[in-house]
Structure formats: C-alpha cells, structure tokens
Design an enzyme around this catalytic site. Structure first.
Site, PDB file in Angstrom:
ATOM      1  N   ILE A  12      -3.385   3.020 -17.742  1.00  0.00           N
ATOM      2  CA  ILE A  12      -2.117   3.494 -18.320  1.00  0.00           C
ATOM      3  C   ILE A  12      -1.942   2.960 -19.740  1.00  0.00           C
ATOM      4  CG2 ILE A  12       0.394   3.535 -17.992  1.00  0.00           C
ATOM      5  CD1 ILE A  12      -0.272   3.328 -14.926  1.00  0.00           C
ATOM      6  N   SER A 124       7.054  -0.217 -10.352  1.00  0.00           N
ATOM      7  CA  SER A 124       6.454   0.763  -9.445  1.00  0.00           C
ATOM      8  C   SER A 124       7.472   1.231  -8.421  1.00  0.00           C
ATOM      9  CB  SER A 124       5.285   0.079  -8.720  1.00  0.00           C
ATOM     10  OG  SER A 124       4.899   0.821  -7.584  1.00  0.00           O
ATOM     11  N   TYR A 149       1.338  -7.213  -3.693  1.00  0.00           N
ATOM     12  CA  TYR A 149       1.404  -6.455  -4.940  1.00  0.00           C
ATOM     13  C   TYR A 149       2.821  -5.921  -5.167  1.00  0.00           C
ATOM     14  CZ  TYR A 149       1.364  -2.173  -7.667  1.00  0.00           C
ATOM     15  OH  TYR A 149       1.697  -1.189  -8.552  1.00  0.00           O
ATOM     16  N   LYS A 153       5.876  -6.825  -8.138  1.00  0.00           N
ATOM     17  CA  LYS A 153       6.623  -5.893  -8.997  1.00  0.00           C
ATOM     18  C   LYS A 153       8.117  -6.172  -8.886  1.00  0.00           C
ATOM     19  CE  LYS A 153       3.236  -3.595 -10.792  1.00  0.00           C
ATOM     20  NZ  LYS A 153       2.898  -3.839 -12.203  1.00  0.00           N
ATOM     21  N   TYR A 177       6.964   3.492 -11.951  1.00  0.00           N
ATOM     22  CA  TYR A 177       5.995   4.596 -11.907  1.00  0.00           C
ATOM     23  C   TYR A 177       5.889   5.115 -10.476  1.00  0.00           C
ATOM     24  CZ  TYR A 177       3.890   2.030 -15.952  1.00  0.00           C
ATOM     25  OH  TYR A 177       3.631   1.348 -17.113  1.00  0.00           O
ATOM     26  N   ASN A 179       3.225   8.151  -8.771  1.00  0.00           N
ATOM     27  CA  ASN A 179       1.761   8.096  -8.583  1.00  0.00           C
ATOM     28  C   ASN A 179       1.040   8.613  -9.819  1.00  0.00           C
ATOM     29  OD1 ASN A 179       2.966   7.972  -5.818  1.00  0.00           O
ATOM     30  ND2 ASN A 179       0.821   7.831  -5.236  1.00  0.00           N
ATOM     31  N   ARG A 292      -3.060   5.526   7.365  1.00  0.00           N
ATOM     32  CA  ARG A 292      -3.385   4.220   6.766  1.00  0.00           C
ATOM     33  C   ARG A 292      -2.174   3.304   6.968  1.00  0.00           C
ATOM     34  NH1 ARG A 292      -4.889   4.257   0.412  1.00  0.00           N
ATOM     35  NH2 ARG A 292      -2.692   4.838   0.271  1.00  0.00           N
ATOM     36  N   ASP A 295       1.448   3.067   4.890  1.00  0.00           N
ATOM     37  CA  ASP A 295       1.791   4.281   4.135  1.00  0.00           C
ATOM     38  C   ASP A 295       3.106   4.886   4.622  1.00  0.00           C
ATOM     39  OD1 ASP A 295      -0.301   4.319   2.410  1.00  0.00           O
ATOM     40  OD2 ASP A 295      -1.424   5.922   3.406  1.00  0.00           O
TER      41      ASP A 295
HETATM   42  N1  UFG Z   1      -4.713   9.127   0.755  1.00  0.00           N
HETATM   43  C1  UFG Z   1      -5.633   9.744   1.579  1.00  0.00           C
HETATM   44  N2  UFG Z   1      -6.951   9.424   1.442  1.00  0.00           N
HETATM   45  C2  UFG Z   1      -7.392   8.522   0.518  1.00  0.00           C
HETATM   46  C3  UFG Z   1      -6.442   7.895  -0.325  1.00  0.00           C
HETATM   47  C4  UFG Z   1      -5.112   8.221  -0.175  1.00  0.00           C
HETATM   48  O1  UFG Z   1      -5.272  10.569   2.437  1.00  0.00           O
HETATM   49  O2  UFG Z   1      -8.596   8.257   0.444  1.00  0.00           O
HETATM   50  C5  UFG Z   1      -3.284   9.483   0.875  1.00  0.00           C
HETATM   51  C6  UFG Z   1      -2.399   8.329   1.263  1.00  0.00           C
HETATM   52  O3  UFG Z   1      -2.334   8.195   2.658  1.00  0.00           O
HETATM   53  C7  UFG Z   1      -1.079   8.737   0.624  1.00  0.00           C
HETATM   54  C8  UFG Z   1      -1.490   9.508  -0.630  1.00  0.00           C
HETATM   55  O4  UFG Z   1      -2.850   9.894  -0.406  1.00  0.00           O
HETATM   56  O5  UFG Z   1      -0.382   9.622   1.470  1.00  0.00           O
HETATM   57  C9  UFG Z   1      -1.434   8.681  -1.901  1.00  0.00           C
HETATM   58  O6  UFG Z   1      -2.163   7.473  -1.706  1.00  0.00           O
HETATM   59  P1  UFG Z   1      -2.547   6.520  -2.936  1.00  0.00           P
HETATM   60  O7  UFG Z   1      -3.329   5.384  -2.382  1.00  0.00           O
HETATM   61  O8  UFG Z   1      -3.182   7.303  -4.019  1.00  0.00           O
HETATM   62  O9  UFG Z   1      -1.138   6.054  -3.502  1.00  0.00           O
HETATM   63  P2  UFG Z   1       0.077   5.298  -2.761  1.00  0.00           P
HETATM   64  O10 UFG Z   1       1.225   6.242  -2.773  1.00  0.00           O
HETATM   65  O11 UFG Z   1      -0.328   4.727  -1.476  1.00  0.00           O
HETATM   66  O12 UFG Z   1       0.277   4.086  -3.738  1.00  0.00           O
HETATM   67  C10 UFG Z   1       0.732   4.296  -5.032  1.00  0.00           C
HETATM   68  C11 UFG Z   1       0.150   3.274  -5.981  1.00  0.00           C
HETATM   69  C12 UFG Z   1       0.654   1.905  -5.665  1.00  0.00           C
HETATM   70  C13 UFG Z   1       2.142   1.891  -5.566  1.00  0.00           C
HETATM   71  C14 UFG Z   1       2.644   2.964  -4.639  1.00  0.00           C
HETATM   72  C15 UFG Z   1       4.138   2.994  -4.724  1.00  0.00           C
HETATM   73  O13 UFG Z   1      -1.258   3.271  -5.906  1.00  0.00           O
HETATM   74  O14 UFG Z   1       0.289   1.050  -6.721  1.00  0.00           O
HETATM   75  O15 UFG Z   1       2.118   4.227  -5.036  1.00  0.00           O
HETATM   76  O16 UFG Z   1       4.721   4.108  -4.248  1.00  0.00           O
HETATM   77  F1  UFG Z   1       2.570   0.703  -5.093  1.00  0.00           F
END
Ligand code: UFG
Length: 337
Positions: A12, A124, A149, A153, A177, A179, A292, A295
């Site tokens: 970023i 975040s 983490y 924040k 932020y 995503n 996961r 989530d």
């Molecule tokens: N997902 C999958 N497969 C993967 C990776 C992710 O299905 O291999 C799904 C997750 O279950 C979720 C979505 O994609 O539903 C987004 O997942 P990310 O890991 O990309 O992002 P997150 O929303 O879990 O996390 C992000 C940031 C964090 C922050 C969080 C706050 O990465 O730093 O948003 O909302 F803390």
C-alpha cells in the site's frame, strides 16, 4: 509538502507514494525491507518518470528516524510499517505487539521532537471485531478482535486517540482499510506476498499463473448470496488516493478523525472468481473446503463519511481489480525477485 512514508516500499505504501507524488506531494520513503523490496521504489520511479527519496531504516530505531527528520524536515507522516499476517500474529504475538506498537510510539515521539503534527495511520476493518454490524460505520463499537494482529490495530487507534487528547496540535486520521486488492494499472507495482499467500486475490492470481494448483474456497454454507464469504474489495490505487485525501483533511483539522476506506459493496469469493475469469479469460479451478476459523460471513463498509468529509470515494470496479492484479502477476511471476 514533504510526507514521510513509514513502510513506504510495501504494497500500500508504494502505491501511495505514486499517488502522493502525482498530487504534488514530496514522498520520503523509510523502509527496512523486512516485507518489501527496494525494487518497488525503482518501479515507482519508473511510473513517475522521476526519482524518489528513500532511506533503509527500521522505524523503531529512533536515532535513525531523527537523522531522517533532521535531513528531510517532513510535514506529515503516514504509518504503513506494520506486520500484517493474521496467521503469523497468532504464532508470534510478541513480535506483532512489539513491532506494530513500537513503530507508532517511535514515530509519534520523534514527530513531537520535530514539531510534526499530521499522522495518518493504516488501520483495518478488523477493529470492528467478530460482532461487526454490516455495513460497518465508524461510530460502531470496536473490539472483539480474533487475533493479535487485529488487536495491534485497535491498540494503535487507542494510543493515537489518547495522544491527540493530550497533544493539542496533533492531527490524526485513522484509515480503516477493508480488503485492499489489485495493482497499479502499469503492472509495475503490486502485492508481493512471501510464500503461499493467505489473502484471496494473490492466491487467485497464483492459481491463474499455474504456481498453485487450485483455489480453496473456505466455506459455501455462510448465510450469504451464494454461501461463500463476502468482503469489500477495494482497489489499491483507490485506497492510495484515500491517503492523499486524508492528508488534505488533516491540514484543516486537529484531533482524531476515523474513516472507512471501502467501496460499500460486498463481493463474494465465488463472485470474485467469476469476475476474474470474465475480465482475464483465465480459468480458476477451485474446491470448496471447510470454513477458515475466525472468518466472518460478511464484512463491508459504509464509506459515506469519507465521501462527505474528504470528498473521497472508490471508483474502480471488481473487474478493474482483477485485470490489474493479473497484469501485475503475469508480468512479474516471481514478484520483485
Ligand atoms: N478466502 C478463501 N480462500 C483463500 C483465501 C481467502 O476462500 O485461499 C476467503 C476467506 O474465507 C474470506 C475472503 O476470501 O471470506 C477474504 O479473505 P482474505 O484472507 O483475503 O481477507 P480477510 O477478509 O480474511 O482479511 C482481510 C485482511 C486482514 C484484515 C481483515 C479485516 O487481510 O488484514 O481483512 O477485515 F484484518
């Protein structure tokens, strides 16, 4: 106006350096390259057609910071220098608390010594915690974070609020932020995760390039549009422009202001996969696996405060995000290496 970007060579930070420079600001990048590469800075220079000022230093090293402040006399600081892996933070909580809080304290202390008052912080959506109401509004309760983490924040937000109460001329903008995804449209800078990506978009682009065999979709039994998780994916260039808007805002406001940086639209994992296939023509094989842990079903922003007070809003679509992420990945299969 000179702006010190702590962690400015990262994903970023590098996009923000470009947007700041285009908007007439003078970015000064400080980074220890612990999760970034100096090549990102030369790529920014290539995009801008001019050289940038940068220093290799750890932001927790106050002596190094003082030397940089003395030489550069920055007018504002944007703090991106944090560790950001949810997983890693569970395994190494002390490292996360030490680094993510020490960086903020060191920057604030040195800013005071040099009478620098504007501080923009990379927060975040994670601060809304596991009981987040959707869409998230800045006045919603925070807390209930599910990992160290996330707590770093939120703790940083509290530290900055307390500092702004006590230091009358401090100007703090907390940017929450959602995503961040995508890359600069040049394909020269983008996200360069170490090892196997945790986040969805870099995982998808590595499946597209054949580096990874298939995407694991974490759950298809959430109460959402198609059962997969829903998030607010924001193009990293829109996000970078949010920092330019925040600096403008801080010029005229003391105290603390909090802004969501999101699009206000939820996109499901399966919708993102379809958007990727549509905009790139590259197939993404996937399998549905278990949810996961940690989530949430859905998270997206109400971004109207940023529109109202900073005149900022996201303009790029999920198709733009996918096309730009793919351009970056296909032009740089090994990232910056
Ligand atoms: N997902 C999958 N497969 C993967 C990776 C992710 O299905 O291999 C799904 C997750 O279950 C979720 C979505 O994609 O539903 C987004 O997942 P990310 O890991 O990309 O992002 P997150 O929303 O879990 O996390 C992000 C940031 C964090 C922050 C969080 C706050 O990465 O730093 O948003 O909302 F803390």
């Amino acid at each position: 106006m000179k702006v010190l970007l702590a962690g400015g060579a990262g994903y970023i930070g590098s996009h923000t350096a470009v947007e700041l420079s285009k908007a007439g600001y003078d970015p000064v990048i400080v980074d220890n390259y612990s999760n970034s590469s100096p090549i990102a800075i030369s790529r920014c220079e290539e995009i801008l057609g001019k050289s940038l000022t940068f220093y290799e230093a750890d932001v927790t090293d106050k002596e190094a910071l003082r030397a940089i402040f003395t030489k550069e006399q920055p007018d504002a600081v944007i703090h991106f220098a944090g560790f950001k892996s949810v997983d890693e933070s569970v395994r190494m909580p002390l490292l996360y608390y030490r680094n993510n809080i020490d960086t903020t304290l060191s920057l604030l202390e040195v800013m005071r010594e040099y009478d620098v008052s504007s501080f923009i912080f990379s927060s975040s959506a994670t601060v809304y915690g596991e009981n987040a109401q959707i869409p998230c509004v800045e006045t919603d309760p925070t807390g209930g974070c599910t990992n160290p983490y996330g707590w770093t924040k939120l703790m940083n937000e509290e530290i900055l609020k307390d500092a702004a109460l006590a230091i009358t001329n401090l100007r703090v903008v907390l940017l929450r932020y959602f995503n961040p995804a995508g890359a600069h449209e040049s394909g020269l800078i983008g996200e360069d995760p170490k090892g196997i990506p945790n986040n969805l978009m870099p995982y998808v682009t590595q499946v597209a390039s054949g580096k990874l065999p298939f995407l694991k979709v974490f759950g298809n039994d959430y109460p959402t549009v198609d059962g997969s998780g829903v998030r607010d994916f924001i193009h990293v260039v829109d996000l970078a422009k949010g920092h330019v808007a925040a600096l403008e805002y801080a010029k005229n406001h003391t105290g603390v202001e909090i802004f969501n940086l999101g699009t206000g639209r939820g996109v499901s994992v399966l919708e993102l996969v379809n958007a990727f296939v549509d905009s790139t023509g590259v197939d993404i094989p996937y399998e549905i696996v278990d949810r996961r842990p940690g989530d949430l079903a859905e998270v997206w922003a109400n971004p109207s405060k940023a529109k109202e007070l900073m005149n900022w809003q996201a303009t790029k679509t999920i198709g733009d995000i996918c096309a730009d992420a793919w351009r970056w990945q296909s032009n740089n299969p090994q990232g910056y290496e």
